[in-house]
Design an enzyme around this catalytic site. Structure first.
Site, PDB file in Angstrom:
ATOM      1  N   LYS A   1      28.890 -26.380 -17.376  1.00  0.00           N
ATOM      2  CA  LYS A   1      28.301 -26.225 -18.671  1.00  0.00           C
ATOM      3  C   LYS A   1      27.477 -24.831 -18.568  1.00  0.00           C
ATOM      4  O   LYS A   1      27.109 -24.318 -17.538  1.00  0.00           O
ATOM      5  CB  LYS A   1      27.150 -27.232 -19.042  1.00  0.00           C
ATOM      6  CG  LYS A   1      27.907 -28.567 -19.559  1.00  0.00           C
ATOM      7  CD  LYS A   1      28.792 -28.482 -20.986  1.00  0.00           C
ATOM      8  CE  LYS A   1      29.212 -29.481 -21.187  1.00  0.00           C
ATOM      9  NZ  LYS A   1      28.475 -30.663 -21.509  1.00  0.00           N
TER      10      LYS A   1
ATOM     11  N   ARG B   1      30.987 -37.429 -15.619  1.00  0.00           N
ATOM     12  CA  ARG B   1      32.196 -36.705 -16.427  1.00  0.00           C
ATOM     13  C   ARG B   1      32.603 -35.252 -15.641  1.00  0.00           C
ATOM     14  O   ARG B   1      31.306 -34.436 -16.049  1.00  0.00           O
ATOM     15  CB  ARG B   1      32.171 -36.724 -17.740  1.00  0.00           C
ATOM     16  CG  ARG B   1      33.389 -36.356 -18.368  1.00  0.00           C
ATOM     17  CD  ARG B   1      33.239 -36.275 -20.232  1.00  0.00           C
ATOM     18  NE  ARG B   1      34.492 -35.619 -20.731  1.00  0.00           N
ATOM     19  CZ  ARG B   1      34.517 -34.459 -21.047  1.00  0.00           C
ATOM     20  NH1 ARG B   1      33.699 -33.416 -20.948  1.00  0.00           N
ATOM     21  NH2 ARG B   1      35.603 -34.001 -21.707  1.00  0.00           N
TER      22      ARG B   1
END
Length: 278
Positions: A222, A257
């Site tokens: 991210k 994840r």
């Protein structure tokens, strides 16, 4: 703790990795790399060999600023892969979508889990699709939509607001007949959150999910990691992802994840050996 998925229980007595498999041309990290079914299958096989217990298939980019695609395009991208993977693997397959039509086709093709970035709020047909199939459900929090979510995210108290959203979703979905044991919750790091919001959520993970329910965390590669590192190169975000995986497992997060499976599985096994029997 077990997560009930289509009549099966996924054992969460130790950390589980969900491998990301995007079959999109424009995802922020791996767009276009696995668009062909055979290429995607090869990547799925590698992640499974490295220890992924769930493969999460996505046919629409949800990066900040991404445009929506039609359900028909999403189905054409994801369903052939899910059908092919199901023929050779009996593990858990997830469809990453907020559209009921896409979820229904994926479940019919062999998927076991619906991973909905809207927390089953955007498509009114989604709760019924999930209820009738008995699938596992990932309820994620997002402020706005992928096209708008990072323009100006604002909260009075991000931790309390995410916690309240999860409590409302649990009550509403259970009242609508969805099996509560099929639910897990994802705080949606990077989905309508600033850098400071993401860090606040990571510091307060044990406060977020309703008592006794599992959290799923998707922080892999991210952009807030790049901001902390002072680098825009996505390839430098994998080892910080591993660090966050180990840290959050210590805080009780059992579902992770990620893009790179092996190092995150190894981090989970090491931190669990240090923690000892829980």
């Amino acid at each position: 703790m077990k997560w009930r998925i289509k009549g099966r229980g996924l054992d969460l007595s130790r950390g589980v990795v969900m491998g990301i498999l995007n079959v999109t041309p424009d995802s922020f990290s791996d767009g276009g790399r696995h668009a062909a079914v055979e290429s995607a299958l090869e990547h799925a096989r590698r992640m499974i060999a490295e220890g992924a217990e769930i493969i999460d298939v996505g046919g629409e980019s949800t990066r900040p600023g991404a445009a929506e695609v039609s359900a028909e395009i999403e189905i054409a991208r994801t369903t052939p892969l899910i059908r092919a993977l199901r023929r050779e693997w009996d593990g858990f397959i997830s469809i990453d979508t907020w559209k009921a039509a896409v979820a229904a086709e994926a479940l019919a093709a062999g998927a076991d889990i619906v991973n909905d970035i809207s927390g089953l709020t955007r498509d009114p047909g989604m709760p019924d699709v999930c209820r009738t199939s008995g699938c596992g459900v990932v309820v994620m929090h997002m402020q706005g939509t992928p096209g708008t979510m990072q323009i100006a995210p604002h909260y009075e108290d991000v931790v309390e607001e995410v916690r309240a959203f999860f409590a409302e979703r649990l009550e509403t979905l259970a009242a609508g007949g969805l099996d509560p044991a099929a639910l897990c919750f994802d705080p949606g790091i990077g989905f309508g959150k600033s850098h400071e919001h993401n860090l606040a959520l990571l510091r307060n993970l044990p406060r977020l999910a309703p008592d006794g329910f599992p959290l799923l965390l998707g922080i892999s590669r991210k952009s807030f990691i790049g901001r902390i590192l002072g680098s825009s190169y996505i390839g430098e975000r994998d080892w910080p992802t591993v660090a966050i995986t180990a840290y959050t497992r210590r805080m009780g997060v059992m579902l992770h994840r990620v893009h790179e499976v092996r190092p995150n599985v190894e981090a989970l096994r090491m931190i669990e050996a240090i923690l000892g029997p829980q």
